[in-house]
Enzyme design. Structure first.
Site, short mmCIF file in Angstrom:
data_model
loop_
_atom_site.label_atom_id
_atom_site.label_comp_id
_atom_site.label_asym_id
_atom_site.label_seq_id
_atom_site.Cartn_x
_atom_site.Cartn_y
_atom_site.Cartn_z
N GLY A 11 0.84 -1.20 0.00
CA GLY A 11 0.00 0.00 0.00
C GLY A 11 0.87 1.24 0.00
O GLY A 11 1.93 1.26 0.63
N LYS A 206 -13.71 4.62 15.06
CA LYS A 206 -13.51 6.08 15.21
C LYS A 206 -13.81 6.80 13.88
O LYS A 206 -14.16 7.98 13.88
CB LYS A 206 -12.13 6.40 15.79
CG LYS A 206 -10.94 6.01 14.90
CD LYS A 206 -10.59 7.06 13.88
CE LYS A 206 -9.52 6.61 12.91
NZ LYS A 206 -9.34 7.52 11.79
N ARG A 270 -9.89 13.02 7.35
CA ARG A 270 -10.56 13.14 6.06
C ARG A 270 -12.05 12.82 6.16
O ARG A 270 -12.87 13.40 5.45
CB ARG A 270 -9.89 12.19 5.05
CG ARG A 270 -8.43 12.51 4.83
CD ARG A 270 -7.70 11.40 4.10
NE ARG A 270 -7.63 10.17 4.89
CZ ARG A 270 -6.94 9.10 4.56
NH1 ARG A 270 -6.24 9.11 3.43
NH2 ARG A 270 -6.94 8.04 5.31
#
Ligand SMILES: NC(=O)c1ccc[n+]([C@@H]2O[C@H](COP(=O)([O-])OP(=O)(O)OC[C@H]3O[C@@H](n4cnc5c(N)ncnc54)[C@H](O)[C@@H]3O)[C@@H](O)[C@H]2O)c1
Ligand SMILES: O=P(O)(O)OC[C@H](O)CO
Length: 357
Positions: A11, A206, A270
């Protein structure tokens, strides 16, 4: 002579690139124990007509996902995941959770004997029995042990080398110690918690709470309201974790993986940013549109997680116990007006705790 450890990173988004910067720099100074080359699997794409892997390897910068930060030259970008993990015994998974199964399918049968993994991925899956941890997906798909690393870790701030902390959730202490060596920096303190489900569930949930924090901001509410919303979210995180994983430790919620991540994500993440824009637009722009408009290829995890959590709560007839998660789901997926966010929520949430008899 014992064989050197070799790290591969799967990633290369905003956090993946930041982690490559840290790990590349750490292993370079510990060549007695680690192979200095760190291969990073990059989901190939063209940026201004050039392949992203070629840009990273020639300019030593991920110009799309972590612009302005140089990566160490021993970090090598490869477009083929099998080539990325060749010879590696420490596999760092750091990609959006919706892509994990596809990647594991490609890697299956190609991982070195004795390798182990760590997941930095914040998300969950579900099946007919309930919640499925991403670390368990990796573990089962590849036949490797998988620890997790989560915390208050907004990538750009760590790439700027501002002090932050993270929590490694582990079963195998020897693995956790090696992971601490590759991740820790003077500006990035790594603690341990022998509670993988607790650490991982906090990291996933979260992101759903952050959507609520963003709605608050977009609707123009002040600090007290936002604090109340964050508290409601935390209550449901604890309730959810305890419901599905009986051995989750309360102390995990006090680690960076718990309350600290919740705070940073509800102020600077974000998910919060896109939820604020959603509320400001009165729900007339979809999260898919906002993700494209505001994040330049980076991915939201909270909206998908809200859906996954809802599926589990619905199947297990637990929706009434989780009014916060349910109202977020309704707003994102069922067209419930965002202005109704706080209506009922406070009443329902408070009816589950704190009554004065
Ligand atoms: N960015 C952060 O601040 C941060 C911090 C901590 C944890 N995380 C978590 O780390 C994980 C990875 O996030 P990130 O910020 O590194 O990524 P990102 O959201 O910045 O970038 C998206 C990544 O997905 C890749 N991608 C796009 N389509 C794909 C496909 N079809 N298959 C595979 N990959 C594809 C892109 O190439 C890019 O690397 C997430 O679970 C996130 O919650 C992020
Ligand atoms: O930007 P977000 O909302 O994906 O959150 C980033 C990190 O998870 C914060 O620790």
């Amino acid at each position: 002579m014992t064989e050197k450890h070799k790290v591969a990173i799967l990633g290369s988004g905003n956090w993946g690139s930041t982690v490559a910067k840290i790990v590349g720099s750490n292993v370079k100074t510990k060549t007695e124990s680690f192979d200095p080359e760190v291969r990073v699997w990059v989901y190939e794409e063209l940026v201004d007509g050039r392949k992203l892997t070629e840009i990273i390897n020639s300019d030593h910068e991920n110009v799309k996902y972590l612009p302005g930060k140089k990566l160490p030259e021993n970090v090598v970008a490869v477009p083929d995941p099998i080539e990325a993990v060749a010879g590696a015994d420490i596999l760092v998974f750091v990609l959006p959770h919706q892509f994990v199964r596809g990647l594991c399918a490609k890697l299956r049968g190609n991982v070195r004997e004795g390798a182990f993994a760590v997941s930095l991925i914040k998300g969950v899956e579900f099946d007919e029995n309930g919640i499925v941890l991403i670390s368990d997906v990796i573990s089962k798909e590849l036949g490797v042990e998988c620890s997790v690393l989560m915390g208050a870790n907004i990538a750009n701030e760590i790439a700027d080398e501002q002090f932050s902390e993270a929590t490694i959730g582990y079963k195998n202490a020897a693995h956790a110690k090696l992971l601490q060596i590759i991740f820790q920096k003077p500006y990035f303190r790594i603690a341990g918690a022998p509670d993988i489900p607790g650490v991982e569930i906090c990291g996933a949930l979260k992101n759903v709470v952050a959507l609520g924090a963003g709605f608050c901001d977009g609707l123009g509410y002040g600090n007290n309201t936002k604090a109340a919303v964050i508290r409601f979210g935390l209550l449901e995180m604890v309730r959810f974790a305890k419901k599905f994983f009986k051995n989750v430790q309360y102390t995990t919620f006090l680690q960076s993986s718990g309350v600290a991540d919740l705070i940073t994500t509800c102020y600077g993440g974000r998910n919060r940013k896109c939820a604020e824009a959603f509320a400001r637009a009165g729900g007339r722009k979809s999260f898919e549109e906002l993700e494209v408009e505001l994040l330049n290829g980076q991915k939201l995890q909270g909206t998908l997680t809200a859906k996954e959590v809802h599926e589990v709560l619905q199947r297990q007839k637990l929706m009434k116990e989780f009014p916060f998660f349910e109202v977020i789901y309704d707003i994102v997926y069922e067209g419930r007006p965002v202005e109704q966010f706080l209506q009922e929520l406070s009443e329902k949430e408070l009816s589950l705790e704190g009554n004065i008899e």
